[in-house]
Design an enzyme around this catalytic site. Sequence first.
Site, PDB file in Angstrom:
ATOM      1  N   GLU A 198      -4.657  48.687  61.990  1.00 55.76           N
ATOM      2  CA  GLU A 198      -4.238  47.472  61.287  1.00 55.76           C
ATOM      3  C   GLU A 198      -5.442  46.673  60.778  1.00 55.76           C
ATOM      4  O   GLU A 198      -5.874  45.708  61.412  1.00 55.76           O
ATOM      5  CB  GLU A 198      -3.373  46.581  62.180  1.00 55.76           C
ATOM      6  N   LYS A 253      -0.894  49.862  59.434  1.00 62.87           N
ATOM      7  CA  LYS A 253      -0.175  48.591  59.310  1.00 62.87           C
ATOM      8  C   LYS A 253      -0.998  47.695  58.395  1.00 62.87           C
ATOM      9  O   LYS A 253      -2.112  47.285  58.751  1.00 62.87           O
ATOM     10  CB  LYS A 253       0.040  47.941  60.682  1.00 62.87           C
TER      11      LYS A 253
END
Length: 295
Positions: A176, A213
């Site tokens: 992420e 993500k």
Amino acid sequence: MTFDEMKARVAEGQGFIAALDQSGGSTPKALKGYGIEDGAWTTEEEMFGLIHAMRQRIIESPCFGNGKVIGAILFEKTMDGESGGKPVPHRLAERGIVPFLKVDKGLEDERDGAQLMKPNPGLEAMCNRARELGVFGTKMRSVIKSANPRGIKEVVAQQFAEGARILSCGLVPILEPEYDINAADRAEGEKIMLTAIEEGLDALPEGQQVMLKLSIPREAGLYTGLTSHPKVLRVVALSGGYSTGEACAELAKNPGMIASFSRGLLQDLRHQQSDTEFDGTLSTAIDQIHAASVA
């Protein structure tokens, strides 16, 4: 679910991943949004008890197990807790929801327009324990705040390096590198980041896969190529401060990405709601986020 069944659920599931991983400094803010003010607890343990009760309420809500939520990201204390009389990872799997664990230790101070993750010497031990508890994968967050190539490349390189440690433990990492949605140069910086991610994927050994993500891109469809990359199991989107409606509208412009929302899922839930009100509010959010994820 077996590991292979979880992998198939994540790869092919028509739904989204719930982010239930608020921790440390973000917990008081999450509780306040839920209608519980700071004075409601006196110790950290009491604070985490309140947030765990909120998460139990979500997990046990009938709509949470209706098939539209395919995964849930947990804080370590949530992973170690129980829901419905069973360990949380087992209870989630029982409801058809793949459990993930937040594993980063927070962020370093900003440098070169970015915040790297703090060192994590105990990562392998945490991953091995999570795997034994039935967890499928992990999540770890860095933040990019400007289109500084040096900072962006450092963030992405660190994400892949930590991802390699996680893969060695038999778990699937969600990388992420969050791009601040308020950054004025986001459109430019996201293209730099995309190139760095593609280079990281090319360097992954054959047969290995990660998840990504990412902030919903300023340029719709920017990450479409990543959604079909053979080394990417799934690309999920964070809400990044958008309201539920805003996040869903932006996500729907990006086929192949599915949601992994926290604020966008929880923003209208309140401690004071009756079970009927709570379940109805959560069901509305789940339906809205699910629709944007499968658009």
